[in-house]
Design a protein around this motif. Structure first.
Motif: not given
Length: 441
Positions: A231-240
């Motif tokens: 998995p990848k951390d959503a905070r790197h991609y879907f939010m600033r």
């Protein structure tokens, strides 16, 4: 109605606004600041790591991220109460949370009336919204609308024909996945034990994401296969978020195309450096992805791309790759082949384009245009024309005419013949950084 509210308020805690995602996956959002309410004093910050209840775009492409009785609109902005957007929720203040949600995709037959509607699921009920308004007659029992689909779902996501075999919806409950055929209303159950338990699922620009905890995993909607490092951390991609990078530091490419083409299904792609950008899904934003994401065997920059029939032709140096256009793109056995063997010319070339319902491909090489009849075997040069324009990077023929791209500009000609015989260069147009997800020089 009470059950509807129980369902929606609980889910509306987190939703970022849909902009283009970050590095090879998705875009990012600003720090949310939660609005307080006399009934709800939760301070929700998705940068602290949120497990979303549901993620769904509306008919305009704006994406909602739900958590409890709050939501976020898009990739940036603060959280807000769900009943501010879904008005029916004002009647109740004891909502639980949305179990699952998806945007319907179906433009055929009786199901057309539901195209672009948002369906929310709460316990054993389903709610249909359009333009943020609850459709008459809802909520209904899930089985009345989606026979064979269980209650108390974990996640749901639409899967259009071409990405799935038919227009479908994937429903998740634990490791069980229920593939619902929209037209026939039949269900096939699968078990994808290799995937995490998805608390929400999201389709964006032909890519499918399973969210779990504050992470996500990208998967194939047909096989469930996971490719890449997840998995990848959503905070790197879907939010600033402070201390979280934009998808690992992705930098937008320059506004200079290497190739551009549309396949027979209407999907339009621009190729820039080692990336491609989907152009016909404008309502969901734009974002560059690596070419190898869709065309696994092609690495690095391409010289030219064109579509003929149900096949996509990719020229790179002295080689040509031919792919079947059906998703996923599949390399035809025996390719790549020498360009000389396939088209009768040597590479490299500058650009290639084919007009609708035609079988002559126009190859631009240097400052000349070479015409090759694809309906004739063996293929060979049919005619050559000197061109009034130099340093061509890419070209495409569409309803507007022939667009010839040079650097950060393009020139519009009425037809291939006009391009070949024109003595006067038309006025240039600028490539749109917003449309192509690129940076101006």
């Amino acid at each position: 109605m009470k059950q509807l509210l129980v369902f929606l308020c609980g889910c509306l805690a987190l939703a970022p606004s849909f902009a283009a995602p970050a590095h090879h996956d998705v875009m990012i959002a600003d720090h949310p600041h939660v609005q307080e309410d006399s009934h709800h004093h939760a301070k929700l910050d998705r940068c602290e790591g949120i497990e979303f209840d549901a993620i769904v775009p509306d008919e305009k492409g704006q994406t909602f991220f739900f958590k409890g009785d709050h939501l976020w609109k898009g990739f940036s902005g603060p959280s807000e109460l769900a009943n501010g957007t879904f008005k029916e929720l004002d009647e109740f203040h004891h909502l639980g949370h949305v179990d699952a949600a998806f945007r319907m995709h179906n433009k055929d037959g009786d199901a057309l009336k539901d195209h672009d509607h948002i369906f929310f699921f709460l316990d054993d009920k389903v709610f249909s919204y359009y333009s943020h308004t609850l459709e008459k007659g809802f909520p209904l029992e899930i089985q009345q609308v989606f026979p064979g689909v269980p209650s108390h779902l974990d996640a749901a996501v639409e899967c259009p024909k071409g990405e799935c075999v038919t227009d479908s919806v994937l429903f998740f409950k634990g490791h069980e996945v229920y593939n619902f055929d929209i037209k026939t209303k039949t269900v096939k159950k699968k078990v994808w034990s290799h995937l995490p338990n998805c608390t929400s699922a999201f389709r964006w620009l032909e890519h499918y994401y399973c969210f779990h905890g504050h992470n996500f995993t990208r998967f194939n909607p047909v096989s469930g296969e996971v490719e890449g490092h997840y998995p990848k951390d959503a905070r790197h991609y879907f939010m600033r978020c402070q201390d979280f990078g934009h998808g690992g530091g992705h930098k937008k490419p320059r506004c200079k195309l290497d190739a551009i083409s549309a396949d027979d299904t209407g999907k339009t792609y621009a190729f820039i450096e080692s990336m491609y950008i989907r152009l016909d899904s404008h309502r969901d934003g734009s974002h560059p992805f690596p070419i190898t994401r869709l065309w696994k065997e092609v690495s690095g920059r391409v010289d030219a791309v064109f579509a003929y029939g149900d096949k996509m032709y990719i020229i790179q140096g002295n080689q040509i790759y031919i792919y079947k256009s059906a998703t996923p793109y599949t390399l035809i056995e025996g390719y790549p082949k020498p360009l000389k063997e396939e088209l009768g010319i040597e590479g490299p070339v500058n650009a290639a384009f084919l007009c609708a319902n035609q079988h002559v491909v126009h190859i631009i090489k240097g400052q000349k245009m070479i015409d090759i009849d694809l309906a004739v075997t063996p293929r060979a040069v049919k005619s050559e024309f000197p061109l009034p324009i130099a340093n061509v990077d890419a070209a495409m023929c569409d309803a507007d005419g022939v667009k010839v791209y040079v650097g950060a500009k393009y020139y519009l000609y009425q037809s291939p013949r006009v391009l070949a015989v024109s003595k006067i260069q038309p006025a240039p147009h600028k490539i749109s950084p917003e449309k192509f997800g690129c940076e101006e020089d």
